[in-house]
Design a protein around this motif. Structure first.
Motif, PDB file in Angstrom:
ATOM      1  N   GLN A   9      -0.352 -15.660   4.968  1.00  0.00           N
ATOM      2  CA  GLN A   9      -1.204 -14.917   4.034  1.00  0.00           C
ATOM      3  C   GLN A   9      -1.255 -13.439   4.393  1.00  0.00           C
ATOM      4  OE1 GLN A   9      -4.609 -17.543   4.669  1.00  0.00           O
ATOM      5  NE2 GLN A   9      -4.628 -17.983   2.487  1.00  0.00           N
ATOM      6  N   SER A  26       0.840 -17.983  -2.100  1.00  0.00           N
ATOM      7  CA  SER A  26       0.870 -16.982  -1.024  1.00  0.00           C
ATOM      8  C   SER A  26       1.548 -17.542   0.221  1.00  0.00           C
ATOM      9  CB  SER A  26      -0.551 -16.503  -0.675  1.00  0.00           C
ATOM     10  OG  SER A  26      -1.158 -15.898  -1.784  1.00  0.00           O
ATOM     11  N   ASP A  61       1.977 -11.745   3.314  1.00  0.00           N
ATOM     12  CA  ASP A  61       2.040 -11.584   1.864  1.00  0.00           C
ATOM     13  C   ASP A  61       1.103 -10.479   1.380  1.00  0.00           C
ATOM     14  OD1 ASP A  61       3.332 -12.601  -0.496  1.00  0.00           O
ATOM     15  OD2 ASP A  61       1.379 -13.346  -1.135  1.00  0.00           O
TER      16      ASP A  61
END
Length: 269
Positions: free
Chosen positions: A173, A95, A176
């Motif tokens: 993160q 990620s 993503d």
């Protein structure tokens, strides 16, 4: 597809199939020196034995002469979201929208990783009541050692997993996770409970590119993947990425890539 397995690159499927047949699982590629690996439309030449980490939806290709091993495992077998958080390394190897985790190995590390992969292969053959748990431990060991190497090989060798890096990893993160629905820097600033100015300043300082460029880069990468690896129409792709106006998406894609979505698809076909 099994929950966990290893493919020997010397006895793999056709080059064009290896990436597609391993969608839906997390992957660790051990590529020997001299291999060429194509990931997300970029080619990486391995000047030394190298370990790569791929998410479930990442496609890749390997040249026919490449040697090494491909370890793959389903999140039901080893959950990165849980285990990497425990290890304080979530968002570094998986990620990670900021860079492709590739880790060059010295002779000492090569021996270590070769041994770890060999132990996993032996446990896959043995299959007794302890095998699956030992494989999980070995995967965790690989991730820990890779994280250590990744941090030590970063542009600032003194860099450690501290608050500064934690902020950047959290942003990576978030992008993503939400790039298909959130396109504005202000939306990510709200998720991280900081001002837009603070997010711009901190990410631009850490990564030498703006949060906006990172968000756009992740959207465009997914658009390219869908154009090349699926038969979806441009309208379907635009909608899946959060754009209701296909004409706007076409124009925006051309601004970012110098060609229209269909031209990009034709060039890669």
């Amino acid at each position: 597809m099994e929950l966990v397995g290893i493919t020997d690159l010397q006895h793999r499927e056709a080059l064009t199939d290896i990436g597609k047949t391993h969608l839906g699982v997390l992957k660790i590629l051990y590529a020997c020196k001299g291999a060429c690996v194509e990931v997300d439309f970029e080619t990486y030449s391995c000047e030394q034995d190298t370990v790569f980490f791929f998410n479930e939806d990442q496609l890749f290709g390997i040249d026919e002469a490449a040697r090494g091993e491909l370890l793959y495992f389903h999140s039901d077998f080893y959950c990165i979201e849980i285990h990497d958080k425990e290890l304080a390394c979530d968002g570094i190897l998986y990620s990670n929208v900021l860079s492709l985790p590739q880790i060059g190995l010295g002779s000492k590390q090569t021996l270590l990783f070769t041994n770890l992969f060999q132990q996993i292969k032996e446990e896959l053959i043995n299959k007794d009541m302890w095998s699956q748990e030992k494989i999980r431990i070995l995967i965790k060991f690989i991730i820990i050692e890779s994280t250590r190497l990744w941090v030590s090989q970063s542009k600032d060798e003194r860099q450690r997993i501290v608050e500064k890096r934690e902020f950047t990893r959290r942003f990576s993160q978030m992008v993503d996770k939400y790039y298909t629905s959130k396109h504005k820097v202000s939306e990510y600033a709200a998720l991280m409970n900081v001002s837009t100015a603070t997010l711009n300043k901190r990410i631009s300082s850490d990564e030498e590119q703006s949060p906006s460029c990172i968000i756009v880069g992740r959207i465009m990468l997914e658009a390219k993947r869908l154009l090349v690896y699926t038969d979806k129409s441009v309208k379907e792709i635009a909608h899946s990425l959060g754009y209701t106006d296909t004409s706007y998406f076409n124009r925006y894609f051309k601004i970012q890539n110098g060609c229209t979505p269909l031209e990009f698809r034709d060039r890669r076909s």
